[in-house]
Every structure is written in structure tokens, then in C-alpha cells.
Design a protein around this motif. Structure first.
Motif, PDB file in Angstrom:
ATOM      1  N   ILE A 231      13.403  46.465  -6.619  1.00  0.00           N
ATOM      2  CA  ILE A 231      13.286  45.488  -5.518  1.00  0.00           C
ATOM      3  C   ILE A 231      14.200  44.073  -5.657  1.00  0.00           C
ATOM      4  CG2 ILE A 231      11.492  43.447  -6.464  1.00  0.00           C
ATOM      5  CD1 ILE A 231       9.279  44.864  -6.900  1.00  0.00           C
ATOM      6  N   VAL A 232      15.120  44.282  -6.737  1.00  0.00           N
ATOM      7  CA  VAL A 232      15.808  43.506  -6.857  1.00  0.00           C
ATOM      8  C   VAL A 232      16.781  43.852  -4.923  1.00  0.00           C
ATOM      9  CG1 VAL A 232      18.328  42.023  -7.630  1.00  0.00           C
ATOM     10  CG2 VAL A 232      16.313  42.365  -8.937  1.00  0.00           C
ATOM     11  N   GLU A 233      17.170  45.064  -5.444  1.00  0.00           N
ATOM     12  CA  GLU A 233      18.250  45.718  -4.670  1.00  0.00           C
ATOM     13  C   GLU A 233      17.724  45.501  -2.806  1.00  0.00           C
ATOM     14  OE1 GLU A 233      19.356  49.885  -3.092  1.00  0.00           O
ATOM     15  OE2 GLU A 233      18.815  49.949  -5.281  1.00  0.00           O
ATOM     16  N   TYR A 234      16.144  46.000  -2.640  1.00  0.00           N
ATOM     17  CA  TYR A 234      15.746  45.583  -1.607  1.00  0.00           C
ATOM     18  C   TYR A 234      15.511  44.244  -0.545  1.00  0.00           C
ATOM     19  CZ  TYR A 234      15.388  50.626  -0.669  1.00  0.00           C
ATOM     20  OH  TYR A 234      16.269  52.154  -0.810  1.00  0.00           O
ATOM     21  N   VAL A 235      15.282  43.163  -1.557  1.00  0.00           N
ATOM     22  CA  VAL A 235      14.765  41.956  -1.551  1.00  0.00           C
ATOM     23  C   VAL A 235      16.814  41.339  -0.842  1.00  0.00           C
ATOM     24  CG1 VAL A 235      15.270  39.767  -2.531  1.00  0.00           C
ATOM     25  CG2 VAL A 235      13.574  41.195  -3.002  1.00  0.00           C
ATOM     26  N   GLU A 236      17.606  41.314  -1.256  1.00  0.00           N
ATOM     27  CA  GLU A 236      18.917  41.619  -0.816  1.00  0.00           C
ATOM     28  C   GLU A 236      18.861  42.218   0.642  1.00  0.00           C
ATOM     29  OE1 GLU A 236      20.952  39.080  -2.096  1.00  0.00           O
ATOM     30  OE2 GLU A 236      19.135  38.876  -3.325  1.00  0.00           O
ATOM     31  N   ARG A 256       4.644  52.324  -2.794  1.00  0.00           N
ATOM     32  CA  ARG A 256       5.496  52.207  -1.874  1.00  0.00           C
ATOM     33  C   ARG A 256       5.137  51.033  -1.839  1.00  0.00           C
ATOM     34  NH1 ARG A 256       5.497  55.756   3.099  1.00  0.00           N
ATOM     35  NH2 ARG A 256       6.865  53.716   4.213  1.00  0.00           N
ATOM     36  N   SER A 257       6.524  50.579  -1.150  1.00  0.00           N
ATOM     37  CA  SER A 257       7.389  49.356  -1.514  1.00  0.00           C
ATOM     38  C   SER A 257       7.003  48.590   0.199  1.00  0.00           C
ATOM     39  CB  SER A 257       8.183  48.445  -2.184  1.00  0.00           C
ATOM     40  OG  SER A 257       7.394  48.709  -3.453  1.00  0.00           O
ATOM     41  N   TYR A 258       6.884  47.065   0.385  1.00  0.00           N
ATOM     42  CA  TYR A 258       7.498  46.691   1.945  1.00  0.00           C
ATOM     43  C   TYR A 258       7.970  45.694   2.027  1.00  0.00           C
ATOM     44  CZ  TYR A 258       4.240  50.884   3.601  1.00  0.00           C
ATOM     45  OH  TYR A 258       3.642  51.293   3.710  1.00  0.00           O
ATOM     46  N   THR A 259       8.777  44.662   2.208  1.00  0.00           N
ATOM     47  CA  THR A 259       8.942  43.301   2.330  1.00  0.00           C
ATOM     48  C   THR A 259       9.448  42.893   3.457  1.00  0.00           C
ATOM     49  OG1 THR A 259      11.260  43.994   2.005  1.00  0.00           O
ATOM     50  CG2 THR A 259      10.165  43.665   0.156  1.00  0.00           C
ATOM     51  N   ALA A 260       9.451  41.253   3.569  1.00  0.00           N
ATOM     52  CA  ALA A 260      10.360  40.832   4.618  1.00  0.00           C
ATOM     53  C   ALA A 260      10.382  39.105   4.106  1.00  0.00           C
ATOM     54  CB  ALA A 260       8.524  40.633   5.672  1.00  0.00           C
ATOM     55  N   PRO A 261      11.411  38.934   5.087  1.00  0.00           N
ATOM     56  CA  PRO A 261      11.839  37.054   5.007  1.00  0.00           C
ATOM     57  C   PRO A 261      11.076  36.335   4.817  1.00  0.00           C
ATOM     58  CG  PRO A 261      13.220  38.510   6.315  1.00  0.00           C
ATOM     59  CD  PRO A 261      11.641  39.433   6.226  1.00  0.00           C
ATOM     60  N   MET A 262      10.826  35.374   4.409  1.00  0.00           N
ATOM     61  CA  MET A 262       9.957  34.241   4.103  1.00  0.00           C
ATOM     62  C   MET A 262      10.743  32.796   4.680  1.00  0.00           C
ATOM     63  SD  MET A 262       7.609  34.295   0.805  1.00  0.00           S
ATOM     64  CE  MET A 262       8.821  33.410   0.025  1.00  0.00           C
ATOM     65  N   TYR A 263      10.363  32.089   5.743  1.00  0.00           N
ATOM     66  CA  TYR A 263      11.017  31.141   6.506  1.00  0.00           C
ATOM     67  C   TYR A 263      10.831  29.581   5.823  1.00  0.00           C
ATOM     68  CZ  TYR A 263      13.627  35.332   9.589  1.00  0.00           C
ATOM     69  OH  TYR A 263      13.637  36.234   9.852  1.00  0.00           O
ATOM     70  N   ASP A 264      11.756  28.868   6.137  1.00  0.00           N
ATOM     71  CA  ASP A 264      10.885  27.140   5.595  1.00  0.00           C
ATOM     72  C   ASP A 264      10.890  26.679   7.381  1.00  0.00           C
ATOM     73  OD1 ASP A 264      14.083  27.037   7.197  1.00  0.00           O
ATOM     74  OD2 ASP A 264      14.619  25.919   4.742  1.00  0.00           O
ATOM     75  N   ASN A 265      10.503  25.224   7.480  1.00  0.00           N
ATOM     76  CA  ASN A 265      10.198  24.706   8.909  1.00  0.00           C
ATOM     77  C   ASN A 265      11.352  25.008   9.593  1.00  0.00           C
ATOM     78  OD1 ASN A 265       8.023  24.457   7.817  1.00  0.00           O
ATOM     79  ND2 ASN A 265       8.278  21.875   7.095  1.00  0.00           N
ATOM     80  N   GLY A 267      13.908  27.012   9.362  1.00  0.00           N
ATOM     81  CA  GLY A 267      13.928  28.757  10.432  1.00  0.00           C
ATOM     82  C   GLY A 267      15.223  29.304   8.836  1.00  0.00           C
ATOM     83  N   SER A 268      15.593  28.606   7.937  1.00  0.00           N
ATOM     84  CA  SER A 268      15.969  29.621   6.645  1.00  0.00           C
ATOM     85  C   SER A 268      15.738  30.727   6.090  1.00  0.00           C
ATOM     86  CB  SER A 268      16.802  28.043   6.433  1.00  0.00           C
ATOM     87  OG  SER A 268      17.450  27.490   6.764  1.00  0.00           O
ATOM     88  N   ILE A 269      15.895  31.729   5.206  1.00  0.00           N
ATOM     89  CA  ILE A 269      15.612  32.407   4.465  1.00  0.00           C
ATOM     90  C   ILE A 269      15.394  31.882   3.071  1.00  0.00           C
ATOM     91  CG2 ILE A 269      15.831  34.475   3.594  1.00  0.00           C
ATOM     92  CD1 ILE A 269      16.506  35.669   6.003  1.00  0.00           C
ATOM     93  N   VAL A 270      13.598  31.170   2.745  1.00  0.00           N
ATOM     94  CA  VAL A 270      13.763  30.856   1.434  1.00  0.00           C
ATOM     95  C   VAL A 270      13.396  32.032   0.366  1.00  0.00           C
ATOM     96  CG1 VAL A 270      13.323  28.500   2.286  1.00  0.00           C
ATOM     97  CG2 VAL A 270      11.560  30.414   2.125  1.00  0.00           C
ATOM     98  N   GLY A 271      13.054  32.667   0.619  1.00  0.00           N
ATOM     99  CA  GLY A 271      12.662  34.120  -0.208  1.00  0.00           C
ATOM    100  C   GLY A 271      12.410  35.141   0.689  1.00  0.00           C
ATOM    101  N   VAL A 272      11.317  35.965  -0.310  1.00  0.00           N
ATOM    102  CA  VAL A 272      11.698  37.349   0.824  1.00  0.00           C
ATOM    103  C   VAL A 272       9.484  37.772   0.055  1.00  0.00           C
ATOM    104  CG1 VAL A 272      11.224  39.865   0.572  1.00  0.00           C
ATOM    105  CG2 VAL A 272      13.651  38.315   0.268  1.00  0.00           C
ATOM    106  N   PHE A 273       8.957  38.102   1.078  1.00  0.00           N
ATOM    107  CA  PHE A 273       7.696  37.968   0.653  1.00  0.00           C
ATOM    108  C   PHE A 273       7.261  39.886   0.502  1.00  0.00           C
ATOM    109  CE2 PHE A 273       3.038  39.822   1.563  1.00  0.00           C
ATOM    110  CZ  PHE A 273       2.330  39.270   1.077  1.00  0.00           C
TER     111      PHE A 273
END
Length: 927
Positions: A231-236, A256-265, A267-273
Motif C-alpha cells: 500500500i505504501v509503495e503504490y500510494v507514492e 486486489r487493490s485499486y488506488t486514485a489520488p484525492m485532491y483539495d479545492n 487541485g493539490s493532492i492531499v492523499g490517496v483513496f
């Protein structure tokens, strides 16, 4: 095919292939018995059509309506089979470790269910109930899956092995479809019940699981702990590259895992969902499905049938290797094209395919057609094609087709029909052939009985004898054919004189030649050994048959020639070729193709000009092949025919005769036939004779005046009756007293003998001329060797003082034996059945020196009577000669007689000379 997913496509293809397996197994069953009759083919076709119909229902089934369509499929099979219940049982094991069969589906004719669950215990065998008439075990991967059972509560039933194999194929299709439906249901269940974990990771790397619908089922933190490193590797990677998906394996499970970036207002990445799912079961099911699909595709590409799929535009979406091989196309080139573009079909052929394809699409039902298919090399075959619509969510999305090559099957069906027709025609002709001589026998018997004129009676007797011999020939042909078809036809090799055999054959047909004024010539290759070892009776039968046909189909005054040729010798085995050539009507190629077949004749209609059983050539072919040879024909309509065959026979030893005593003997041959004259010159050269020839009266007198005196003069009677008589008288006056005049003729002697002898003829010789006959005639006329005369044996008073017992239940047969043996003065007592025969011998055992025993008699047959006599406590009972005298003439009949204790066997109708020979042997000791 654009509206159907890959997964559904493979499921559909799997169903189609399972259906193909059913069809292939039926083809195998059909070809397993090539000589089966039309009734069997129709029965099996009906069953396979029912299986096809049932299979089509299963192919159309969806997960939600599978049970209903399966019951409908069971109903189709059950009604065709004529049973009132069909069950499907699945094997299970209970806690007691015993095997059971649990009913999972049933169909009943009256609609009344017997039980929702029935269990039958069995130990290492097939379970049975009193009502079950057929129980078929079903194996999957070499393990017992369960059983199919067909019950009839009212009737006993017998099923063929082919029927059982077809039903087993249907059962395998049912099992495969059930497995497919179960797999689809499992996938649907997994999709409907999400069991994964949803989580997020902030920029500091803190992972927060969300407690959602599966919180009670999953300890999220522990659940995620095992794959935290991934998870840590694929979050980065998600922050740098965007959405990611990956698979992890932990403690034997797959996630099986899926990830996508989370953005603030901003447009900056604030985390990963992210989401992580336990896909262990799904992956295993997919692997299993892929394995099944791979296996099915292997089967699809290995079967000889043509399998393909088309979309709604009737463009190809799939084809197997058989299509590629036969039509010379590749699947990748065919996909997306129609019949005209992809297969290169003609417009007419493409239109035919289009018509049937549209019918399947528009009507939404299975279609079975028979069509002629050809490839670019113009190789043509007959195919039975099954086209079935493909459905998705109840909507037709295309069609699938399976084309099976039935060319051989159609040929077999045609052969069966042709054979049945030939046998029917044969029986009709046999009825005519048998009734014709029977009519003559009955008619001439009636005429003879009503006539007071002895000459008239003699005439009737002669005609009755001729008709009887003709009918006996018909019966012998039928018996020989029966032996051949039962593989009980055998040869009896013996040493024989080849030239004498030809003489016997010619003597049999000489009268017919004379009646039709036909000319027969014979060529004997002098390299053929004089004595051969083989079955001379069967060889004579073949030559006689060919000569008889030549006489029958050659016009009056036509020519027939027998040729014999020595083809070589290898280790004492000689190959001899014999030909019979005629100037007859000829035989068409179509007639030639069936000449040597059983129950076939060149003519089979009621308007046929020439009679006969039509079995002679078939029997001849079998005899020749048993002698290691072959037979063939060369013929053209209107140009005559040439039958030729070869045989392999051993070289015999025979009697060595010295012909050197004929050296320097002068002979003169007078004949208006140039072939006869050249034949004389060849024979003369062989024996060291001095031979001159003349063609007429004047030439003959000139030869006598010019040359030295002749020892023997051969004259043809056919020069002209007046000229021949005059010539013979001149020869007798101009030649020495020791010179002999021999008359050559094809006519019966009684027609010319009196006039010829008055003119001075010393001896008669029949045409055609044989070398040995000429040599023996010269030797006899000039007293150059010992003269051997064949005298008819005198049987008067031959067995006077001897007594035999005749066991025969038919009165006329007893009368015939007694009448034929009356001149011998033999005493004959008669018994009318086996019981009477045993009693008479037991009462006076010393009286009877021999017993003639019929086999088929009332009260006690001849076999049992013989056993009873041999078992008597009387010494002579063990040794008294018992001869079977019966119409049972097959080899097994003879063996039964010998096994019962009989000494020998005589067949009916009786050969009087054979009867006398047996009496000589056993009464007089003349071996």
C-alpha cells in the motif's frame, strides 16, 4: 458480436462445444457399425435429433431459467424413450463415509412428483430399483459424478449400446451446463456481496480504514496489515503516476487493490483513496473457467466438424481449425467477413447460406439442413449442418453453426438401400428361375401320366430330367453363396491333369455349342505343367460358368475361345492365367461394376432376355480369390467380352508318358478352318509328328499323290456331307490298308456315325481338339501303345447275398434307392424313423452289414439313432458301417454326422455311382 462480453462469449462457446461432443459421439456410434441396416440408422437418428433438440434448449438457458429448460429437455428425452420417469442423481457422501445418490432433478409423465429427495446406498456398484429399466453411471474426471435413470413402471425394456452411448452424451452435456450455471451464479453472488475494505492514506502516510457494510466481517486494520508495504509503495506511485491497481498474495490468499489520488479545492493532492478486495475465490473461479475454456478450445480445434459463429450482420466471429484446413482460410482473415468475402463462395452458394442464416435469426430456433460443401480445390462433401441462435439477456446476438461430414454415412445408406433392392430383385428372379423348371417337371409329369405312347413318355422323362438338373444347378448356386457368406466355403485340393479337366468342361457344354452352331477354340500353353494340385472341381465350376455365360450371350454361329497361359513358378507354386473370350453382345461399364457382386445381375427386370441366378460370377470370384488369384473383365457393348482370371496352384508329379514313339509318324489334317490346321501343326511339332494340311477335297488328293503314304488322316465332317463321304472313300482306296481315317466333328455321333462308318471312318474325335486326345488317338489306331478301354462297370448281381438297412422317412426316397439298386440283387430292409431303425438293428444285428441313415426323421433323428446303435451292448454295433444319406450337405452337417458315430456322408440328391462305390467299399472291401 460487439454487445457480448468476453466472459459470456466463452461460456456460450463452451456450451456449443459440449453440444458438439454429443454430435461427435453420435457420429462415432453411427460409424461403429457400417453394415447396420436402415431401421437401426433411423432409430438412432430419431434419438440424436431429440438430443439435439434438448441440447439446443440448454444452450439457450440463462442462470435464472435453467431449471425449467432442463426439465423440458428431460421431457423431450423421456417421451422419445417411451418411459414415464427420468431422474438425475448426484453422488454425495454423508457423515457415515458411505456413498449415496441424491435426486436433484426429476421428470414424470403424469406430472406427479415421487419425492423431493431419495437416497440409495450402494457399495462399489450401480444402484437399481424395481422400476428402473436403465441406469447409466456418469463419470467426470474419472470419478463417479452421479447417474441418469429412466423408469418405466409398466413395461420391460431393452436398449442397444448405441442408445446408451447417445444418452450418456446427453448426460455429459447436462452436467457441463449445470457446472457452467453454477459458476455464473457464484460470480454473480460475489459481485452482489462486496467483501473488501475501503481506505485512505494522507500525505503523511497514515492509512485510515473506513468501516462500511463489511465492518462486522473484517477487522480492517489487521486485514490491511499484511499488505501495508504494498500500500505504501503504490500510494507514492499513485501520487506520481495516477491511479494504480495491483495484486498481492498474503498467507495463501489473493488481494486486489485499486488506488486514485484525492485532491483539495485547489487541485493539490492531499492523499490517496483505495480499496482492497479478497479475490481469492474469484481468481480461482476465473482460473477454472480459463482451464475449461482452454480445454474446450482444444476440443473445438481437434474435432473434424466445422464449427463457427456469426454476428447479426452474418459476419464470422469465430471458426475452428477444421474450417481453416478444409477451406484454406485463416481465422484472423475470416473474422469480420461474410461467406462470399471470407470463404470465397459463389453468389449462388452464398445466397443459400444467407437464406438459412436469416431463417435462424428471424425465427430464433434451431435449424438442421443437409448441404453440399466444396472447397477451392472443388472437393465436394455432404454435410449435415445444425444452426442455432445465440442469445444474451433474451435477445438474439448471432448464431452458431456445426457442420458434420456425412458423406460416408450417406454412401452407406445408399449401399443399404441398393443391397435391399438387389436382394428383392434377386428373390423375384429366383422365384422365376425355380418356378420355370418346376413348371416343366409338373407339366411333363402330367403329360407323361396321361399318354399311352411309350415314345411320348420317354420324351417327357427326358424333359423332366433336364428340368431337374437345371433346378439342381440353381439350388447348388444358392447353397454355394450361402456357404460363402457364412465363411464356410472351403477348397479340396487334389492332383489333377489340367488338360483332362478342360476336356471334361468342354464335354459338358459341347451340346449347347452345337445347338447354337458356335465355334469353340482352345489354346493350351505347353509350359503349363501337365499335373497340378488344387481343387479341380471348383476350377471346373468357374470355367464352366464363364463358358456358359459366353454361350448364352454370344449369337448363333459366334466364336468363343479359351486361352491358358503359364505366368511363372515360384517355390513350386504355379501361376496360371485362363481367359474366356467371345464375340457376344458385350457388357456396359455400369453392368461391369456390379457383375461380381452377390445378388446382382446384369439384367434384373422382368423383361430380361437371358435367365440365370446371377450368382455364378460372385461364386467364381470367391473361388478364384481362395485360390490366390483375381478375376476381371474387358468388354465393350457390341464388341464381345473377355473374362480373365489367375490362380495359384502347386505343381504335381503325375504320370510320366513317353511320346517318343510318335516320331516320324506321318499325318494329314483336312479342315476348312485355318486355325485348326495351324493347331495341328503346333501339336505335331510338339510330339515329333510329320504333319501336312489340306483345306478341301482337291488339295487332299494332291497331297496324297505328291507325298509319301500317310499313317493317319484327320478329316473334318463339316467340309460338306457329300464331299466328306466321297473323300473318305478315296482315302481308303489310295492309302495303305494300315492307314487310319479319323473323323473330327462337334456333332453328336449318333447323327453321323452310321453314314461315316459305311464310308470307312475308323474313329471319331470331338472338337475342340486337345493335344493329348490327338496323341492318344494315333497311338490307339496304330497299336503303338497299350490300349486302355474304359468300360461301364457291370452292377448286375453285384451285391447278391448281402443285406443292408435303409432308414428313410420319405417313401419316394426309399423307392428311388430300392429301384436304382434293384439290378445289384442287394437285399434292403427299410425303417421309417430313427426309433424303428434302432429297434430293427437291435433285434437282428447280424443280419445287417451296413446302414444308410437319413438325418432328419420324425420321432428320432439319424444322429441320435446312430448314437443309440453305437451304445448298444453288442460287439457288431461298434463296427457296423453307418453312412449318412441326407440333404444336409454343409461342412458342419458332415462333421455332426461323423461326431455322432457315422462312417461317411452322401449328399442328396443321390449320385448313384457314389452310392455303389460306398457299397463296394463296405460290402466287398474294394478300396
Amino acid at each position: 458480436m460487439g454487445n457480448i462480453s468476453g466472459k459470456d462469449m466463452w461460456i456460450l462457446i463452451g456450451s456449443i462445444v459440449l453440444f458438439i461432443i454429443t454430435v461427435v459421439q453420435f457420429v462415432f456410434i453411427l460409424h461403429k457399425n457400417r453394415n447396420s441396416r436402415t431401421a437401426g440408422i433411423n432409430r438412432q437418428n430419431s434419438l440424436i435429433n431429440a438430443v439435439n433438440h434438448a441440447a439446443a434448449l440448454l444452450l439457450e438457458s440463462k442462470t435464472e431459467d435453467f431449471s425449467g429448460l432442463l426439465l423440458r429437455s428431460m421431457e423431450i428425452i423421456g417421451k422419445l424413450m417411451g418411459v414415464d420417469r427420468v431422474f438425475i442423481w448426484q453422488s454425495v457422501r454423508n457423515d457415515d463415509a458411505k456413498s449415496y445418490s441424491k435426486q436433484i432433478y426429476q421428470w414424470t409423465d403424469d406430472g406427479v412428483e415421487t419425492s423431493n429427495l431419495m437416497e440409495f446406498s450402494y457399495q462399489g456398484g450401480f444402484f437399481k430399483t424395481q422400476e428402473s429399466v436403465l441406469n447409466i453411471p456418469m463419470f467426470v474426471s474419472d470419478e463417479l459424478w452421479g447417474h441418469l435413470s429412466f423408469d418405466d413402471r409398466n413395461n420391460e425394456r431393452v436398449f442397444s449400446e448405441e442408445d446408451i452411448n447417445i444418452l450418456r452424451s446427453w448426460g455429459l452435456l447436462v452436467i457441463s451446463t449445470m457446472q457452467r450455471v453454477n459458476t455464473a451464479r457464484n460470480l454473480q453472488s460475489i459481485s452482489a456481496n462486496y467483501k473488501g475494505s475501503i481506505w485512505s492514506a494522507d500525505n503523511k502516510g497514515v492509512i485510515t480504514p473506513f468501516r462500511g457494510q463489511n465492518a462486522a466481517q473484517t477487522e480492517s486494520e489487521n486485514f490491511l496489515a499484511g499488505i501495508r508495504f504494498d500500500i505504501v509503495e503504490y500510494v507514492e506511485k499513485t501520487k506520481l503516476e495516477g491511479p494504480q491497481d495491483w495484486t498481492s498474495e498474503v498467507n495463501g490468499k489473493i488481494f486486489r487493490s485499486y488506488t486514485a489520488p484525492m485532491y483539495d479545492n485547489n487541485g493539490s493532492i492531499v492523499g490517496v483513496f483505495g480499496s482492497t478486495d479478497d479475490v481469492t475465490e474469484t481468481v480461482m473461479l476465473q482460473q477454472d473457467l480459463e482451464f475449461q475454456t482452454s480445454t474446450l478450445m482444444t476440443i473445438l480445434d481437434s474435432i473434424p466438424d466445422f464449427v463457427y459463429c456469426k454476428d447479426l450482420n452474418l459476419n464470422y466471429t469465430k471458426c475452428n481449425k477444421s474450417i481453416e484446413k478444409f477451406f484454406g482460410v485463416l481465422q484472423e482473415d475470416l473474422i469480420g467477413k461474410n461467406d462470399a468475402d471470407g470463404m470465397g463462395m459463389t453468389q449462388e452458394r452464398a445466397a443459400q447460406c444467407l437464406e438459412t442464416d436469416l431463417k435462424v435469426i428471424n425465427e430464433g430456433r434451431l435449424l438442421v439442413i443437409e448441404e453440399e460443401v466444396s472447397n477451392i480445390e472443388e472437393t465436394k462433401i455432404i454435410c449435415e449442418t445444425i444452426k442455432v441462435p445465440l442469445f444474451k439477456n433474451g435477445v438474439i446476438i448471432g448464431l452458431a453453426g456445426i457442420s458434420r461430414d456425412v458423406t460416408k454415412r450417406k454412401l452407406q445408406e445408399n449401399e443399404v438401400r441398393a443391397a435391399n433392392h438387389a436382394k428383392s430383385a434377386f428373390l423375384a428372379n429366383m422365384s422365376h428361375e425355380i418356378r420355370t423348371p418346376m413348371n416343366a417337371i409338373i407339366g411333363m409329369t402330367a403329360i407323361g401320366k396321361s399318354s399311352e405312347d411309350s415314345n411320348r413318355k420317354d420324351y417327357c422323362f427326358t424333359k423332366i430330367e433336364e428340368a431337374s438338373k437345371h433346378m439342381l444347378g440353381i439350388i447348388n448356386d444358392i447353397l454355394d453363396m450361402s456357404k460363402i457368406e457364412a465363411n464356410k466355403f472351403e477348397l479340396s485340393p487334389t492332383e489333377f491333369n489340367f488338360e483332362k479337366l478342360l476336356q471334361r468342361v468342354v464335354s459338358v457344354i459341347s451340346l449347347r455349342l452345337d445347338e447354337r452352331q458356335q465355334k469353340l477354340t482352345i489354346y493350351i500353353d505347353r509350359d503349363i505343367p501337365k499335373y497340378l494340385i488344387g481343387d479341380d472341381q471348383r476350377l471346373a465350376q468357374v470355367i464352366t460358368n464363364l463358358l456358359g455365360n459366353a454361350i448364352k450371350f454370344t449369337p448363333e454361329k459366334g466364336f468363343i475361345r479359351i486361352g491358358t497361359h503359364f505366368m511363372g513358378i515360384d517355390n513350386g507354386i504355379c501361376t496360371v492365367q485362363i481367359t474366356v473370350t467371345d464375340t457376344g453382345i458385350g457388357i456396359s461399364p455400369e453392368q461391369q461394376a456390379r457383375l461380381f457382386q452377390s445378388f446382382n445381375q446384369a439384367e434384373t427386370t422382368t423383361t430380361r432376355k437371358f435367365g440365370g441366378t446371377g450368382l455364378g460370377l460372385s461364386i467364381s470370384k470367391s473361388i478364384i480369390e481362395m485360390m490366390g488369384g483375381k478375376i476381371w473383365i474387358e468388354s465393350e457393348i457390341g464388341a464381345g467380352s473377355k473374362f480373365a482370371f489367375t490362380i495359384k496352384v502347386k505343381q504335381g508329379v503325375g504320370e510320366k508318358k513317353n511320346t517318343g514313339h510318335l516320331n516320324n509318324i506321318r499325318i494329314l489334317s483336312v479342315d476348312n478352318d485355318s486355325y485348326v490346321l495351324s493347331h495341328f501343326e503346333i501339336i505335331a511339332k510338339e510330339f515329333g509328328l510329320i504333319c501336312d494340311t489340306a483345306e478341301n477335297y482337291i488339295d487332299t488328293l494332291q497331297m496324297i499323290k505328291k507325298n509319301e503314304p500317310y499313317d493317319v488322316c484327320f478329316v473334318n465332317w463339316k467340309l460338306s456331307s457329300v464331299e466328306v463321304i466321297k473323300l473318305v472313300k478315296e482315302l481308303k482306296t489310295k492309302m495303305p490298308d494300315t492307314a487310319m481315317v479319323l473323323m473330327i466333328s462337334v456333332a453328336e455321333w449318333n447323327a453321323v456315325e452310321s453314314e461315316a462308318k459305311k464310308a470307312g471312318v475308323d474313329k471319331f474325335i470331338s472338337k475342340p481338339l486337345f493335344p493329348s486326345v490327338i496323341a492318344e488317338s494315333i497311338t490307339e489306331c496304330l497299336n503303338l501303345g497299350e490300349k486302355v478301354e474304359e468300360k461301364q462297370p457291370d452292377i448286375n448281381n453285384l451285391f447278391a447275398g448281402h443285406n443292408i438297412l435303409l432308414a428313410e422317412d420319405v417313401e419316394i426316397n426309399r423307392e428311388i434307392v430300392i429301384a436304382l439298386l434293384e439290378p445289384t440283387m442287394l437285399e434292403i430292409d427299410c425303417a421309417e424313423n430313427g426309433v424303428e431303425a434302432v429297434r430293427m438293428f437291435k433285434n437282428e444285428p447280424e443280419k445287417y452289414e451296413m446302414i444308410f441313415m437319413d438325418v432328419q426323421m420324425p420321432e428320432m433323428d439319424g444322429l441320435e439313432a446312430t448314437r443309440r446303435i453305437r451304445a448298444l451292448d453288442i460287439p457288431i454295433a461298434k463296427t457296423v458301417p453307418i453312412i449318412a444319406m441326407t440333404a444336409n450337405v454343409f461342412r458342419e452337417d458332415v462333421e455332426k454326422c461323423l461326431k455322432a458315430g457315422m462312417n461317411e456322408h452322401i449328399g442328396k440328391p443321390l449320385n448313384f455311382e457314389e452310392v455303389v462305390d460306398k457299397l463296394r467299399i463296405y460290402l466287398l472291401g474294394n478300396l
